[in-house]
Scaffold this active site. Sequence first.
Site, PDB file in Angstrom:
ATOM      1  N   GLU A   1       1.719   3.691   3.093  1.00 57.40           N
ATOM      2  CA  GLU A   1       2.192   3.113   4.358  1.00 57.40           C
ATOM      3  C   GLU A   1       3.714   3.204   4.419  1.00 57.40           C
ATOM      4  O   GLU A   1       4.424   2.206   4.432  1.00 57.40           O
ATOM      5  CB  GLU A   1       1.664   1.674   4.478  1.00 57.40           C
ATOM      6  CG  GLU A   1       0.127   1.668   4.505  1.00 57.40           C
ATOM      7  CD  GLU A   1      -0.517   0.301   4.343  1.00 57.40           C
ATOM      8  OE1 GLU A   1       0.195  -0.720   4.379  1.00 57.40           O
ATOM      9  OE2 GLU A   1      -1.768   0.249   4.187  1.00 57.40           O
TER      10      GLU A   1
ATOM     11  N   HIS B   1       0.844  -1.190   0.000  1.00 62.33           N
ATOM     12  CA  HIS B   1       0.000   0.000   0.000  1.00 62.33           C
ATOM     13  C   HIS B   1       0.880   1.242   0.000  1.00 62.33           C
ATOM     14  O   HIS B   1       1.731   1.415   0.875  1.00 62.33           O
ATOM     15  CB  HIS B   1      -0.953  -0.033   1.204  1.00 62.33           C
ATOM     16  CG  HIS B   1      -1.973  -1.125   1.072  1.00 62.33           C
ATOM     17  ND1 HIS B   1      -2.346  -1.936   2.117  1.00 62.33           N
ATOM     18  CD2 HIS B   1      -2.684  -1.524  -0.013  1.00 62.33           C
ATOM     19  CE1 HIS B   1      -3.273  -2.804   1.681  1.00 62.33           C
ATOM     20  NE2 HIS B   1      -3.490  -2.571   0.382  1.00 62.33           N
TER      21      HIS B   1
ATOM     22  N   ARG C   1      -3.349   4.648  -2.009  1.00 65.16           N
ATOM     23  CA  ARG C   1      -3.163   3.299  -1.474  1.00 65.16           C
ATOM     24  C   ARG C   1      -2.916   2.254  -2.567  1.00 65.16           C
ATOM     25  O   ARG C   1      -2.062   1.374  -2.422  1.00 65.16           O
ATOM     26  CB  ARG C   1      -4.442   2.934  -0.695  1.00 65.16           C
ATOM     27  CG  ARG C   1      -4.648   1.436  -0.381  1.00 65.16           C
ATOM     28  CD  ARG C   1      -5.947   1.260   0.398  1.00 65.16           C
ATOM     29  NE  ARG C   1      -6.356  -0.124   0.582  1.00 65.16           N
ATOM     30  CZ  ARG C   1      -6.079  -0.860   1.658  1.00 65.16           C
ATOM     31  NH1 ARG C   1      -5.361  -0.349   2.634  1.00 65.16           N
ATOM     32  NH2 ARG C   1      -6.522  -2.089   1.764  1.00 65.16           N
TER      33      ARG C   1
ATOM     34  N   GLU D   1       1.239  -5.124  10.835  1.00 70.89           N
ATOM     35  CA  GLU D   1       0.690  -3.766  10.764  1.00 70.89           C
ATOM     36  C   GLU D   1       1.514  -2.962  11.758  1.00 70.89           C
ATOM     37  O   GLU D   1       1.327  -3.075  12.973  1.00 70.89           O
ATOM     38  CB  GLU D   1      -0.787  -3.750  11.180  1.00 70.89           C
ATOM     39  CG  GLU D   1      -1.729  -4.458  10.217  1.00 70.89           C
ATOM     40  CD  GLU D   1      -2.109  -3.606   9.003  1.00 70.89           C
ATOM     41  OE1 GLU D   1      -1.584  -2.477   8.860  1.00 70.89           O
ATOM     42  OE2 GLU D   1      -2.910  -4.076   8.202  1.00 70.89           O
TER      43      GLU D   1
ATOM     44  N   HIS E   1       2.865  -3.977   6.469  1.00 72.05           N
ATOM     45  CA  HIS E   1       1.891  -2.899   6.251  1.00 72.05           C
ATOM     46  C   HIS E   1       1.929  -1.950   7.456  1.00 72.05           C
ATOM     47  O   HIS E   1       2.668  -2.154   8.407  1.00 72.05           O
ATOM     48  CB  HIS E   1       0.478  -3.492   6.123  1.00 72.05           C
ATOM     49  CG  HIS E   1       0.217  -4.238   4.846  1.00 72.05           C
ATOM     50  ND1 HIS E   1      -0.587  -3.752   3.853  1.00 72.05           N
ATOM     51  CD2 HIS E   1       0.648  -5.445   4.412  1.00 72.05           C
ATOM     52  CE1 HIS E   1      -0.645  -4.609   2.858  1.00 72.05           C
ATOM     53  NE2 HIS E   1       0.095  -5.661   3.159  1.00 72.05           N
TER      54      HIS E   1
HETATM   55  O1  0X9 Z   1      -6.555  -4.389   4.620  1.00 71.23           O
HETATM   56  C1  0X9 Z   1      -5.393  -4.755   4.409  1.00 71.23           C
HETATM   57  O2  0X9 Z   1      -4.978  -5.109   3.305  1.00 71.23           O
HETATM   58  C2  0X9 Z   1      -4.405  -4.763   5.585  1.00 71.23           C
HETATM   59  N1  0X9 Z   1      -4.603  -3.585   6.397  1.00 71.23           N
HETATM   60  S1  0X9 Z   1      -4.140  -2.120   5.779  1.00 71.23           S
HETATM   61  O3  0X9 Z   1      -4.583  -1.095   6.700  1.00 71.23           O
HETATM   62  N2  0X9 Z   1      -2.557  -2.055   5.740  1.00 71.23           N
HETATM   63  O4  0X9 Z   1      -4.679  -1.984   4.454  1.00 71.23           O
HETATM   64  C3  0X9 Z   1      -4.628  -6.007   6.419  1.00 71.23           C
HETATM   65  C4  0X9 Z   1      -4.349  -7.269   5.686  1.00 71.23           C
HETATM   66  C5  0X9 Z   1      -4.685  -8.513   6.468  1.00 71.23           C
HETATM   67  N3  0X9 Z   1      -4.689  -9.678   5.616  1.00 71.23           N
HETATM   68  C6  0X9 Z   1      -5.674  -9.906   4.694  1.00 71.23           C
HETATM   69  N4  0X9 Z   1      -6.744  -9.173   4.618  1.00 71.23           N
HETATM   70  N5  0X9 Z   1      -5.521 -10.962   3.916  1.00 71.23           N
HETATM   71 ZN    ZN Z   2      -1.570  -1.980   3.955  1.00 76.02          ZN
END
Ligand code: 0X9
Ligand code: ZN
Length: 305
Positions: free
Chosen positions: A68, A65, A123, A267, A193
């Site tokens: 980030e 992303h 993003r 994260e 992330h």
């Molecule tokens: O939503 C996401 O892709 C991730 N959070 S973010 O705030 N960095 O965008 C979390 C990803 C967790 N894993 C999956 N959703 N597979």
């Molecule tokens: Zn992310």
Amino acid sequence: AHSYTKYNTWSDIESWMNSMATANSDMISKEVIGNTYEGRPMVVLKIGKKSGSTKPAIFMDCGFHAREWISHAFCQWFVNEAVTAYGSDSQMTSLLDQMDVFVLPVFNVDGYVFTHTNNRMWRKTRSRNAGSSCLGTDPNRNFNAGWCTTGASTNPCSETYCGTAPESEIESKNLADFIRKNKSIIKAYITIHSYSQMLLFPYSYTYELAADHDELMAVAKGASSALRSLYGTVYTSGPGAPTIYPAAGGSDDWAYDLGVKYSYTFELRDEGQYGFLLPESQIKPTCEETMLAVKYIAAHVQKNL
Ligand code: 0X9
Ligand code: ZN
Ligand code: ZN
């Protein structure tokens, strides 16, 4: 100029990757795994003591992303720590003697460039979408793991647009192809992330527990306590769906279902005070504490080779 305690531009990261590979040719080799939508190279640095035989490996990426930025900073920090700690830190030495670490410092290069030039809060990728004036796909909704069934959108204007098919984004396809090609040696997949201070593992596309849930949870908790031991930063560990939110098409779930057992999403800091705009003064402490967690996971992987 490049600095480990600043958010570097893509151009500075590119020159840095070249100088790191040149200055550490005994430890680092560079491979372009493909180009992005706008034609920039996706560079993987393979770090490890050169050996005659193929070594088992850990794969880690940063910068899925675009906004980030602490993620991108961590991959650079990790590469530097790895080469400087090799030979003095016994764990890093043993890790890089036995295993290779593949580091992809910037996955979504086009998006990262766009956050420097146009929109700091971008993003997604930067690909054109047929029939829409909105650009980009969420690369972490674009993998073949319950693709677009939950926590993702079919609207190209959404921040969580899943794309037209799994791996419709060239960046996702390049990464998936690389991992498939090296499937027999890749023992762990780590994707970095921000933000929310969590250490997540499969699944996010379903509430069902992963077959390796207990082990993945134990390792996540150990890694989180190692991280916390440095500055007291508290991380929550757990499967993605119940811990952050259900969201299909993520690279972590895809890698796990491919057979990469140790699949983790970090994260990083913070919990929302600065969010994606984490001050540069927090790069060093964030990277130092995160190193402890990544090394904890690596030690567990190594022990179970
Ligand atoms: O939503 C996401 O892709 C991730 N959070 S973010 O705030 N960095 O965008 C979390 C990803 C967790 N894993 C999956 N959703 N597979
Ligand atoms: Zn992310
Ligand atoms: Zn250090």
